[in-house]
Design a protein around this motif. Structure first.
Motif, PDB file in Angstrom:
ATOM      1  N   THR A   1       9.649  53.830  39.398  1.00 13.22           N
ATOM      2  CA  THR A   1      10.253  54.328  40.632  1.00 13.22           C
ATOM      3  C   THR A   1       9.857  55.789  40.818  1.00 13.22           C
ATOM      4  OG1 THR A   1      12.131  52.829  40.406  1.00 13.22           O
ATOM      5  CG2 THR A   1      12.407  54.712  41.882  1.00 13.22           C
ATOM      6  N   LEU A   2       9.254  56.093  41.956  1.00 10.36           N
ATOM      7  CA  LEU A   2       8.801  57.452  42.232  1.00 10.36           C
ATOM      8  C   LEU A   2       9.981  58.319  42.669  1.00 10.36           C
ATOM      9  CD1 LEU A   2       5.504  56.628  44.163  1.00 10.36           C
ATOM     10  CD2 LEU A   2       5.857  56.898  41.685  1.00 10.36           C
ATOM     11  N   ALA A   3       9.731  59.604  42.745  1.00 14.92           N
ATOM     12  CA  ALA A   3      10.800  60.548  43.072  1.00 14.92           C
ATOM     13  C   ALA A   3      11.411  60.277  44.439  1.00 14.92           C
ATOM     14  CB  ALA A   3      10.250  61.976  43.003  1.00 14.92           C
ATOM     15  N   ASP A   4      10.641  59.721  45.380  1.00 13.90           N
ATOM     16  CA  ASP A   4      11.176  59.452  46.716  1.00 13.90           C
ATOM     17  C   ASP A   4      11.773  58.056  46.845  1.00 13.90           C
ATOM     18  OD1 ASP A   4       8.926  57.867  46.694  1.00 13.90           O
ATOM     19  OD2 ASP A   4       7.900  58.868  48.351  1.00 13.90           O
ATOM     20  N   GLY A   5      11.891  57.341  45.741  1.00 10.17           N
ATOM     21  CA  GLY A   5      12.525  56.029  45.753  1.00 10.17           C
ATOM     22  C   GLY A   5      11.578  54.860  45.930  1.00 10.17           C
ATOM     23  N   ARG A   6      10.308  55.116  46.179  1.00  7.87           N
ATOM     24  CA  ARG A   6       9.359  54.013  46.311  1.00  7.87           C
ATOM     25  C   ARG A   6       9.008  53.450  44.933  1.00  7.87           C
ATOM     26  NH1 ARG A   6       4.243  56.162  49.114  1.00  7.87           N
ATOM     27  NH2 ARG A   6       4.745  57.973  47.796  1.00  7.87           N
ATOM     28  N   THR A   7       8.603  52.189  44.940  1.00  5.75           N
ATOM     29  CA  THR A   7       8.175  51.543  43.700  1.00  5.75           C
ATOM     30  C   THR A   7       6.658  51.514  43.636  1.00  5.75           C
ATOM     31  OG1 THR A   7      10.133  50.122  43.596  1.00  5.75           O
ATOM     32  CG2 THR A   7       8.186  49.374  42.395  1.00  5.75           C
ATOM     33  N   ALA A   8       6.118  51.917  42.504  1.00  2.00           N
ATOM     34  CA  ALA A   8       4.676  51.852  42.258  1.00  2.00           C
ATOM     35  C   ALA A   8       4.414  50.792  41.190  1.00  2.00           C
ATOM     36  CB  ALA A   8       4.140  53.204  41.803  1.00  2.00           C
ATOM     37  N   VAL A   9       3.362  50.012  41.395  1.00  2.00           N
ATOM     38  CA  VAL A   9       3.006  48.917  40.489  1.00  2.00           C
ATOM     39  C   VAL A   9       1.642  49.211  39.885  1.00  2.00           C
ATOM     40  CG1 VAL A   9       2.744  46.426  40.253  1.00  2.00           C
ATOM     41  CG2 VAL A   9       4.248  47.351  42.022  1.00  2.00           C
ATOM     42  N   PHE A  10       1.560  49.178  38.569  1.00  2.00           N
ATOM     43  CA  PHE A  10       0.325  49.476  37.857  1.00  2.00           C
ATOM     44  C   PHE A  10      -0.129  48.273  37.035  1.00  2.00           C
ATOM     45  CE2 PHE A  10       1.723  53.629  38.935  1.00  2.00           C
ATOM     46  CZ  PHE A  10       0.650  54.502  38.811  1.00  2.00           C
ATOM     47  N   GLY A  11      -1.432  48.109  36.906  1.00  2.00           N
ATOM     48  CA  GLY A  11      -1.996  47.060  36.057  1.00  2.00           C
ATOM     49  C   GLY A  11      -3.466  47.329  35.831  1.00  2.00           C
ATOM     50  N   THR A  12      -4.157  46.366  35.260  1.00  2.00           N
ATOM     51  CA  THR A  12      -5.607  46.460  35.126  1.00  2.00           C
ATOM     52  C   THR A  12      -6.253  45.318  35.896  1.00  2.00           C
ATOM     53  OG1 THR A  12      -5.684  45.186  33.051  1.00  2.00           O
ATOM     54  CG2 THR A  12      -5.484  47.590  32.879  1.00  2.00           C
ATOM     55  N   ARG A  13      -7.482  45.559  36.336  1.00  2.00           N
ATOM     56  CA  ARG A  13      -8.240  44.592  37.129  1.00  2.00           C
ATOM     57  C   ARG A  13      -9.619  44.421  36.512  1.00  2.00           C
ATOM     58  NH1 ARG A  13      -8.873  46.419  43.166  1.00  2.00           N
ATOM     59  NH2 ARG A  13     -10.167  48.037  42.175  1.00  2.00           N
ATOM     60  N   THR A  14     -10.076  43.167  36.414  1.00  2.00           N
ATOM     61  CA  THR A  14     -11.397  42.859  35.877  1.00  2.00           C
ATOM     62  C   THR A  14     -12.340  42.498  37.015  1.00  2.00           C
ATOM     63  OG1 THR A  14     -10.567  42.089  33.749  1.00  2.00           O
ATOM     64  CG2 THR A  14     -12.722  41.308  34.403  1.00  2.00           C
ATOM     65  N   SER A  15     -13.520  43.097  37.014  1.00  2.00           N
ATOM     66  CA  SER A  15     -14.568  42.749  37.980  1.00  2.00           C
ATOM     67  C   SER A  15     -15.822  42.366  37.205  1.00  2.00           C
ATOM     68  CB  SER A  15     -14.857  43.916  38.939  1.00  2.00           C
ATOM     69  OG  SER A  15     -15.200  45.086  38.220  1.00  2.00           O
ATOM     70  N   PHE A  16     -16.670  41.532  37.826  1.00  2.00           N
ATOM     71  CA  PHE A  16     -17.830  40.982  37.117  1.00  2.00           C
ATOM     72  C   PHE A  16     -19.148  41.563  37.598  1.00  2.00           C
ATOM     73  CE2 PHE A  16     -14.410  37.904  37.029  1.00  2.00           C
ATOM     74  CZ  PHE A  16     -14.319  37.623  35.681  1.00  2.00           C
ATOM     75  N   GLY A  17     -19.313  41.797  38.867  1.00  2.00           N
ATOM     76  CA  GLY A  17     -20.547  42.378  39.375  1.00  2.00           C
ATOM     77  C   GLY A  17     -21.691  41.385  39.402  1.00  2.00           C
ATOM     78  N   ALA A  18     -22.853  41.868  39.834  1.00  2.00           N
ATOM     79  CA  ALA A  18     -24.031  41.005  39.975  1.00  2.00           C
ATOM     80  C   ALA A  18     -24.745  40.784  38.654  1.00  2.00           C
ATOM     81  CB  ALA A  18     -24.997  41.621  41.000  1.00  2.00           C
ATOM     82  N   LYS A  19     -24.599  41.723  37.736  1.00  2.00           N
ATOM     83  CA  LYS A  19     -25.293  41.622  36.442  1.00  2.00           C
ATOM     84  C   LYS A  19     -24.275  41.469  35.319  1.00  2.00           C
ATOM     85  CE  LYS A  19     -27.000  45.608  37.160  1.00  2.00           C
ATOM     86  NZ  LYS A  19     -27.708  46.902  37.027  1.00  2.00           N
ATOM     87  N   PRO A  20     -24.694  40.862  34.200  1.00  2.00           N
ATOM     88  CA  PRO A  20     -23.757  40.709  33.079  1.00  2.00           C
ATOM     89  C   PRO A  20     -23.170  42.030  32.617  1.00  2.00           C
ATOM     90  CG  PRO A  20     -25.710  39.375  32.717  1.00  2.00           C
ATOM     91  CD  PRO A  20     -26.002  40.220  33.910  1.00  2.00           C
ATOM     92  N   THR A  21     -23.969  43.088  32.681  1.00  2.00           N
ATOM     93  CA  THR A  21     -23.499  44.391  32.217  1.00  2.00           C
ATOM     94  C   THR A  21     -22.516  45.033  33.186  1.00  2.00           C
ATOM     95  OG1 THR A  21     -25.493  45.393  33.194  1.00  2.00           O
ATOM     96  CG2 THR A  21     -25.560  44.883  30.836  1.00  2.00           C
ATOM     97  N   ASP A  22     -22.297  44.408  34.344  1.00  2.00           N
ATOM     98  CA  ASP A  22     -21.354  44.949  35.319  1.00  2.00           C
ATOM     99  C   ASP A  22     -19.907  44.574  35.011  1.00  2.00           C
ATOM    100  OD1 ASP A  22     -23.377  46.128  36.788  1.00  2.00           O
ATOM    101  OD2 ASP A  22     -23.588  44.435  38.169  1.00  2.00           O
ATOM    102  N   TYR A  23     -19.694  43.827  33.964  1.00  2.00           N
ATOM    103  CA  TYR A  23     -18.324  43.478  33.591  1.00  2.00           C
ATOM    104  C   TYR A  23     -17.535  44.760  33.367  1.00  2.00           C
ATOM    105  CZ  TYR A  23     -14.471  41.146  31.105  1.00  2.00           C
ATOM    106  OH  TYR A  23     -13.244  40.675  30.716  1.00  2.00           O
TER     107      TYR A  23
END
Length: 858
Positions: A549-571
């Protein structure tokens, strides 16, 4: 597991195995789950109330048809609900009850929701006698005393009624809203409808080798089978290794035979599953061939006695080495070093025609399996296990994590392209690293796990399977427990306990990852309608999110995201967050990326933890992760809203995800578990940078940690290794980190995250259900729910604590309790409709198609 591994430490493989049938109830004694094995240990210190300013409280698968239909024969929930524990729902009597004439016993009844009724005539006679004895002055004094008693009693009753009604509103807001405005009294039966039978969910596991499930997903696997959940395990490779099915003493004189060794491992897996499901390792299976969506064929085994238990063998070639380069492997296929990966057919398999798959065909094969089984929970291994800092070798088998990456691609394609499906959650499991961490299982659970591994390892050498290849994996028979892997289970992510949160209007918000997106459930205010799950835009989200909960009362949501890309090394894996546009609003910003402290996947295999987030006393927001080098990294938001760089905060040998909270002075503290203890960091003053890493002196602990600001400091919860008992300690930051009040709180064994809010503690118990304790001195109690990841709790207003889990059916379940000593949890309530496809077929025989449109072959 690695077929070439030789690990230390033999364990006694003998011991009883439990497992129960599809039709049995979910009571612990009938599920093959352990009863409460020890009395709850007493406390040396009470754990305190949530508010950091308060003082510690003082109380407390023939052909395609064979593949398509058996998995669907048992998708309907069991007709009888499991027996639920501690479901004393808060009650509220009518307001008139408070007007009943008072009696001397009324004060003793104060904890009840309503005052006890007293015979009016008797009470009146007593009052008249007292008046005559006292005279006129006595009458006036007695009246004043009665008014004071009545006023005090009314206050107590009013508090209890408000608390009970608030708890009822929390769970049944929609029902109450529907009844508002009715002029007739509600029907009693309508007020207390029969509890909805829980959906056991449908579990699909994808693992690299035969036995990875037994080593790294048990006891979760056994719990699911015992609960009657349809369970399907998919094996990507044959696990043929060097083809020698022998222990160390006979390995040099045993002729290699890869197809036969692959068959022996299959036989061992069938025996282990049959034992878990029926208690008889020789319980028969049907073995058939089905075409796959990738253009090959798979073997599908169905346990005849329990047809909801299926095994799918894709029989691809394994790498044959844990770390070294092996082009003919899942790793080589992923990186493009080979265009196709060949099959390695087991000697006894009904699949007779060899085949090979391209990278896309492996993905399509898995998508086809997902279409057939329609799981609500998908289990896979850790796609980013990291490397050892000193040698830079992988901390897990390359087949394990590249297999998991294929699962990531497949679930993403399935979520995107298949609409007639239920929501699903994903759970990732740690692998070899478990051998380097404190034991997470209590002795009885570890013994059960080792016993199943002993069945797989074919310790008695009896030819119960009538196969010339052998009935199990003799390669591990010297040490069936592996490198202490039978002692532990750890989730690679999804361990956060702060995904449920409350707002200033006492609304509730829950955030979980379903279908690779963040799902939101929302209840507006204390009596609003529950909505959800609604999926926030943006795909590729990894299991597990955290809120703040931020100081102004809003809720922030955090996580991680996986992307793959066009090449194997873009993971790539990166930290992302989204924020409410206004306090209490259902609209959120688009996901904003904070990047990653890792420069390339090839360096540390994108091994960053889930983020831990907190706001200090100045309103400053910060996010922290454990990086691939096992140190702490973080970014701090600047006053203009921009973010600073990824700072290094030191630390070595960190495991799991860090935990953070703010103390009573507004100082941010951060904690992380090592293989030996817990280390921490603190701000000297709010707004200042974190100080140096500090040893806490706490004993070794299992993963993960939970932190919460209270008592002016930050309280940690964690588990005792080899026990499952919950422990707690208070950390204060004045003049540096100081630890006090280290206390063992007991529990029902179990493993994983513990959530704490107000008087309430909850976590996974031995048996896999949710265990809770609603007040110091109260025994721990067991609820019937099996769930994914971690539970979460939050204070709702000042007098209620709310608790939530996501079940194996990927559905949200909530309950609540008054935040008072000796409280009980209200009955669990599911949110939203049952999580099933719109036209789920009825059970059908393998020889005839099910009703409804036939899905594509896997």
């Amino acid at each position: 597991m690695s077929d070439s591994w030789q690990g230390p430490g033999a364990r006694d493989p003998q011991g009883p195995s439990t497992g129960s049938g599809w039709g049995q109830q979910a009571r612990p004694s009938e599920q093959g789950q352990q009863p409460d094995r020890a009395p709850r240990q007493g406390r040396q210190q009470p754990y305190p109330a949530r508010d950091a300013r308060q003082q510690p409280y003082q109380g407390h698968p023939q052909e395609r048809h064979a593949y398509a239909h058996p998995p669907r024969q048992h998708v309907h929930p069991h007709p009888h609900p499991p027996e639920q524990a501690h479901q004393a729902e808060p009650r509220a009597e009518s307001a008139e009850r408070a007007e009943a004439p008072e009696a001397p016993e009324a004060e003793a009844a104060a904890p009840e929701v309503a005052a006890p009724e007293v015979d009016a005539e008797t009470s009146g006679s007593r009052r008249q006698a007292r008046r005559r004895a006292r005279g006129k002055d006595g009458v006036r004094d007695g009246a004043r005393r009665r008014r004071r008693r009545r006023g005090g009693l009314l206050k107590v009753v009013a508090f209890c009624v408000v608390t009970a009604v608030g708890s009822l509103i929390l769970l049944r807001g929609n029902e109450l809203l529907d009844r508002l405005g009715t002029s007739t009294a509600p029907d009693k039966a309508a007020e207390t409808p029969a509890p909805e039978p829980p959906d056991p969910g449908r579990v699909l596991q994808v693992i690299a080798h035969p036995d990875d499930d037994l080593y790294f997903m048990n006891p979760d696997l056994r719990y699911s089978i015992s609960a009657g959940s349809p369970v399907t395990s998919v094996y990507l490779t044959s696990g043929e290794a060097d083809g020698i099915n022998a222990g160390s003493a006979k390995a040099a004189t045993t002729k290699p035979d890869k197809p036969a060794y692959a068959e022996a491992r299959q036989n061992g897996i069938r025996a282990a599953y049959a034992k878990m499901a029926t208690g008889d390792r020789g319980s028969p299976w049907t073995r058939t061939v089905v075409p796959t969506k990738g253009g090959g064929h798979a073997e599908v085994d169905v346990l005849m006695a329990k047809p909801q238990v299926n095994l799918v063998w894709l029989q691809l070639r394994e790498a044959g080495t844990v770390y070294e380069t092996a082009p003919n492997s899942l790793h080589g296929l992923w990186d493009g070093k080979i265009p196709r990966l060949d099959s390695m057919l087991a000697s006894g398999t009904p699949v007779k025609q060899p085949f090979s798959y391209s990278k896309d065909q492996v993905v399509q094969t898995l998508v086809g399996i997902l279409e057939q089984y329609r799981p609500t929970t998908v289990r896979s291994q850790d796609p980013t296990p990291g490397r050892y800092p000193d040698t830079k070798r992988y901390t897990d088998h390359q087949d394990h994590f590249y297999g998991a990456r294929f699962v990531q691609l497949a679930t993403a394609a399935y979520a995107k392209d298949v609409t007639d499906r239920p929501h699903f959650a994903v759970q990732n499991y740690a692998g070899y690293i478990n051998g380097s961490l404190p034991s997470a299982l209590d002795p009885d659970e570890a013994k059960e796990k080792l016993d199943i591994l002993g069945t797989y390892a074919w310790l008695d050498r009896q030819n119960h399977c009538n196969s010339p290849a052998g009935c199990g994996d003799l390669k591990i028979s010297d040490q069936p427990g592996g490198n202490r892997w039978s002692d532990s289970i750890n989730y690679a992510r999804g361990t956060s306990t702060n995904w449920l949160t409350s707002d200033a209007q006492q609304g509730l918000w829950a955030f979980k990852v379903l279908d690779g997106q963040v799902a939101v459930w929302h209840r507006a205010g204390p009596a609003g309608r529950w909505k959800g799950p609604d999926l926030l835009p943006g795909t590729g989200m990894d299991p597990g999110v955290s809120t703040v909960t931020l100081a102004d009362g809003r809720t922030a949501v955090f996580g991680t995201r996986t992307s793959f890309g066009a090449k194997p090394t873009d993971y790539r894996r990166e930290v992302v967050h989204a924020v409410q546009k206004q306090p209490g609003a259902e609209q959120f910003t688009e996901w904003q990326s904070l990047g990653t402290p890792e420069t390339a996947d090839e360096n540390w295999t994108s091994d960053i933890s889930a983020p831990a987030v907190s706001v200090d006393g100045t309103g400053q927001l910060a996010a922290y992760v454990r990086d691939g080098a096992a140190g702490l990294r973080g970014r701090v938001q600047q006053p203009d809203g921009s973010w600073g760089p990824w700072e290094k905060y030191g630390g070595t040998d960190l495991h799991g995800s860090p935990a953070t909270a703010t103390d009573g002075a507004g100082r941010r503290m951060v904690f992380a578990a090592t293989s030996k203890s817990v280390v921490g960091w603190t701000q000297p003053t709010p707004g200042a940078p974190l100080g140096q890493v500090t040893a806490t002196g706490l004993p070794d602990t299992t993963l993960p940690l939970t932190a919460d600001g209270r008592e002016g400091g930050v309280r940690l919860w964690f588990r005792k290794p080899g026990s499952g008992n919950v422990r707690t300690a208070l950390i204060t930051g004045e003049g540096g980190l100081k630890v006090s009040q280290m206390t063992d709180l007991g529990g029902l064994q179990g493993f994983g995250s513990v959530t704490a809010s107000g008087h309430l503690l909850a976590g996974r118990t031995a048996g896999g259900q949710l265990g809770s304790e609603a007040g110091s001195g109260r025994p721990w109690e067991r609820s019937p729910l099996l769930f994914v990841g971690a539970p979460s709790s939050t204070m709702t207003g000042k007098g209620l604590v709310s608790l939530a889990v996501v079940g194996l059916d990927a559905r949200l379940y909530v309950t609540s309790s008054a935040d008072v000593p000796n409280a009980h949890l209200a009955p669990w309530q599911p949110v939203g409709p049952r999580n099933a496809p719109p036209s789920l077929p009825s059970p059908a025989s393998p020889a005839s198609p099910a009703s409804g449109p036939a899905p594509a072959a896997p």
